[in-house]
Scaffold this active site. Structure first.
Site, PDB file in Angstrom:
ATOM      1  N   GLY A 186      -1.722 -17.104  -7.117  1.00 59.38           N
ATOM      2  CA  GLY A 186      -2.181 -17.900  -5.989  1.00 59.38           C
ATOM      3  C   GLY A 186      -1.097 -18.087  -4.946  1.00 59.38           C
ATOM      4  O   GLY A 186       0.053 -17.669  -5.122  1.00 59.38           O
ATOM      5  N   THR A 227       2.525 -20.085  10.431  1.00 56.90           N
ATOM      6  CA  THR A 227       3.643 -20.087   9.481  1.00 56.90           C
ATOM      7  C   THR A 227       3.333 -19.440   8.144  1.00 56.90           C
ATOM      8  O   THR A 227       4.186 -19.382   7.263  1.00 56.90           O
ATOM      9  CB  THR A 227       4.126 -21.533   9.257  1.00 56.90           C
ATOM     10  OG1 THR A 227       3.007 -22.367   8.928  1.00 56.90           O
ATOM     11  CG2 THR A 227       4.800 -22.075  10.510  1.00 56.90           C
ATOM     12  N   GLY A 228       2.083 -18.981   7.950  1.00 59.98           N
ATOM     13  CA  GLY A 228       1.756 -18.194   6.767  1.00 59.98           C
ATOM     14  C   GLY A 228       1.701 -18.974   5.470  1.00 59.98           C
ATOM     15  O   GLY A 228       1.485 -20.186   5.441  1.00 59.98           O
ATOM     16  N   GLY A 250      -2.177  -9.100  -8.192  1.00 60.66           N
ATOM     17  CA  GLY A 250      -1.791  -8.799  -9.558  1.00 60.66           C
ATOM     18  C   GLY A 250      -2.396  -7.502 -10.062  1.00 60.66           C
ATOM     19  O   GLY A 250      -1.716  -6.702 -10.723  1.00 60.66           O
ATOM     20  N   ILE A 251      -3.664  -7.262  -9.731  1.00 66.29           N
ATOM     21  CA  ILE A 251      -4.349  -6.061 -10.203  1.00 66.29           C
ATOM     22  C   ILE A 251      -3.784  -4.806  -9.541  1.00 66.29           C
ATOM     23  O   ILE A 251      -3.592  -3.765 -10.180  1.00 66.29           O
ATOM     24  CB  ILE A 251      -5.867  -6.176  -9.949  1.00 66.29           C
ATOM     25  CG1 ILE A 251      -6.469  -7.288 -10.817  1.00 66.29           C
ATOM     26  CG2 ILE A 251      -6.555  -4.857 -10.239  1.00 66.29           C
ATOM     27  CD1 ILE A 251      -6.287  -7.081 -12.297  1.00 66.29           C
ATOM     28  N   LYS A 310       0.828  -1.203   0.000  1.00 64.83           N
ATOM     29  CA  LYS A 310       0.000   0.000   0.000  1.00 64.83           C
ATOM     30  C   LYS A 310       0.866   1.259   0.000  1.00 64.83           C
ATOM     31  O   LYS A 310       0.465   2.306  -0.535  1.00 64.83           O
ATOM     32  CB  LYS A 310      -0.945   0.007   1.207  1.00 64.83           C
ATOM     33  CG  LYS A 310      -1.819  -1.238   1.323  1.00 64.83           C
ATOM     34  CD  LYS A 310      -2.513  -1.585   0.017  1.00 64.83           C
ATOM     35  CE  LYS A 310      -3.189  -2.942   0.060  1.00 64.83           C
ATOM     36  NZ  LYS A 310      -2.292  -4.092  -0.145  1.00 64.83           N
ATOM     37  N   HIS A 322     -22.055  16.012   5.824  1.00 63.39           N
ATOM     38  CA  HIS A 322     -21.909  16.382   4.409  1.00 63.39           C
ATOM     39  C   HIS A 322     -20.696  17.305   4.256  1.00 63.39           C
ATOM     40  O   HIS A 322     -20.517  18.217   5.056  1.00 63.39           O
ATOM     41  CB  HIS A 322     -23.167  17.108   3.934  1.00 63.39           C
ATOM     42  CG  HIS A 322     -23.032  17.729   2.571  1.00 63.39           C
ATOM     43  ND1 HIS A 322     -23.109  16.984   1.414  1.00 63.39           N
ATOM     44  CD2 HIS A 322     -22.800  19.016   2.186  1.00 63.39           C
ATOM     45  CE1 HIS A 322     -22.954  17.790   0.375  1.00 63.39           C
ATOM     46  NE2 HIS A 322     -22.760  19.041   0.815  1.00 63.39           N
TER      47      HIS A 322
END
Length: 469
Positions: A275, A147-148, A189-190, A53, A451
């Site tokens: 993946g 362990t991810g 990927g996007i 990010k 607003h």
């Protein structure tokens, strides 16, 4: 070997759930330890969520500066392109700060941090190959497997030999690829596709399935793809790659077929984002009889218990949805179970799984999609509004996209919400709170919201839900 040290809880891995479990129990006076062999704090602060990010934000800054320079709003002289070494250093500075933060929390929490590789010897014993040499033997009443997962690189001929990038290497690039080819049209990927297109790379995304972001409703994925195409990203869906030649970083060529027609694409860099696979090898799980699923994840019940009493698995390796916020909820489930095993108040059953795709505009979702509701035979009412109706978007020149809400046809409960727009992820908690407390959609349409804010648009969206007949 020396007599092992005994702990209340040990986590093999310092990812979100494991570290919080040990920090929490240490704060109550329990003796805990976290074993980490590489990424202190797990992948999120080092090589995943926050670093990516950070890079995406740099791409946004560049994109907006170029956009407004072209309008005459900004007077930019003598500057063009981007210095990727600066982007990388900005990311590295943030990561270093996060690592220092984690070191401070460990120091203050009372949880012991052990750098090395942990492996189960039996249901209560862990052996650690220490980073600085030697071994340490430990026992515990509770052991957490945290362990991810890692990027999946399949056996396509020539793919591994091409030394493709994964998300880890992408975050360390100090050059803009001439032509970046991305295998995989999912979230990671996007996000990288848009960022590197904005940095100036030619970008091609290859997806084996018929649609990009195939798990989203078709109107959602189509709208986002159209926006990204407008920025110059090329998409090839329904495409299979049969061979790869060359080396990523210099020249690489992919050969395959799209809709049964021959296809060949050449570029300078190749990113694999198709993946992930769980890190469940080399930790002694098979030694103690911890069962795995056919996909290789640790098999757990709704309280994240494994097949061996006293051993829990959390996060990616347990097959939990691959989001840090879900791993944090895994921590809460295990924490509450350990505190009250006879009547645990939380489980993985029916929990909300909100998520945000950090493209520009963002894609945010919680609850049922239209496709899922139709498949399940659930009757619903639909409200859908363009982002132009969210008046804050007009102040930001960010009116692309839309939002939609699914409401139960029988009792006015909110079933699902999707938004494709700026800061869409920030709108999720408002809707989630109503859903979690079984409030009718009118609880949102009747709110007084400041607003102009993005959440103000929720009043108009839920005000557009057809009345129940």
């Amino acid at each position: 070997m020396a007599t092992p040290s005994h702990y209340d809880t040990i986590s093999i891995g310092s990812g979100e759930a494991g570290k919080y479990i040990c920090w929490n129990r240490a704060s109550t006076g329990k003796k805990t330890a976290v074993i980490e062999h590489k990424w202190l704090g797990g992948s999120c602060p080092n090589i995943a969520c926050l670093p990516s990010k950070n890079v995406l934000y740099s791409a946004d800054i560049l994109h907006n500066s170029q956009k407004y320079a072209s309008t005459g709003l900004l007077k930019v002289k003598g500057a063009s392109g981007v210095d990727m070494s600066v982007v990388r250093e900005r990311k590295r500075d943030m990561v270093n700060g996060l690592i220092e933060m984690h070191e401070g929390v460990f120091k203050n929490s009372g949880a012991e941090l052990i750098l090395g590789h942990g492996r189960l010897l039996d249901a209560k014993t862990v052996e650690v190959e220490l980073k600085d040499g030697g071994k340490k033997l430990m026992t515990a009443d509770n052991i957490i497997i945290c362990t991810g997962s890692r990027a999946k690189i399949d056996n396509t001929p020539g793919l591994k030999e091409a030394k493709p990038l994964t998300h880890i290497e992408m975050l360390e690039l100090d050059v803009v690829p001439t032509h970046l080819i991305i295998l995989g049209g999912g979230y990671s990927g996007i996000e990288f596709a848009q960022a590197y297109r904005r940095f100036g790379a030619e970008v091609t995304v290859i997806e084996r399935n018929e649609r990009i972001l195939r798990n989203e409703d078709e109107d959602v994925s189509s709208a986002l793809v159209d926006i990204l195409k407008g920025e110059g990203i090329v998409f090839h869906s329904s495409t299979s790659i049969t061979s790869v030649r060359g080396t990523s970083g210099s020249s690489v060529t992919l050969t395959g077929a799209q809709n049964s027609q021959p296809l060949e694409i050449s570029g300078s860099h190749l990113l694999v984002a198709s993946g992930r696979v769980p890190n469940t090898e080399g930790n002694g799980l098979e030694t103690v009889g911890v069962q795995l699923t056919p996909s290789g994840h640790v098999k757990v019940n709704e309280y994240l218990q494994t097949s061996v009493p006293g051993i829990f698995a959390v996060g990616d390796c347990a097959g939990s949805p691959h989001f840090t916020h879900i791993s944090f909820d895994d921590f809460r489930i295990v924490r509450d179970f350990l505190n009250n095993p006879t009547s645990p108040p939380r489980s993985t059953k029916n929990r909300q799984v909100p998520y945000t795709l950090y493209t520009s505009p963002e894609l945010a979702h919680v609850g049922l999609s239209e496709a899922a509701a139709k498949k399940a035979g659930i009757k619903y009412k639909l409200a859908k509004l363009p982002m132009t109706a969210f008046l804050r978007t007009r102040t930001m020149d960010a009116t692309q996209g839309f939002a939609k809400a699914l409401v139960s046809a029988s009792d006015d409960a909110i079933l699902g919400f999707t938004a494709l727009g700026p800061r869409a992820g920030e709108m999720l908690p408002v809707v989630q709170l109503a859903m979690a407390n079984a409030l009718p959609y009118t609880s949102l349409s009747g709110l007084i919201i400041t607003h102009p804010t993005m959440c103000e648009g929720l009043v108009s969206l839920f005000g557009a839900v057809p009345e129940r007949t």
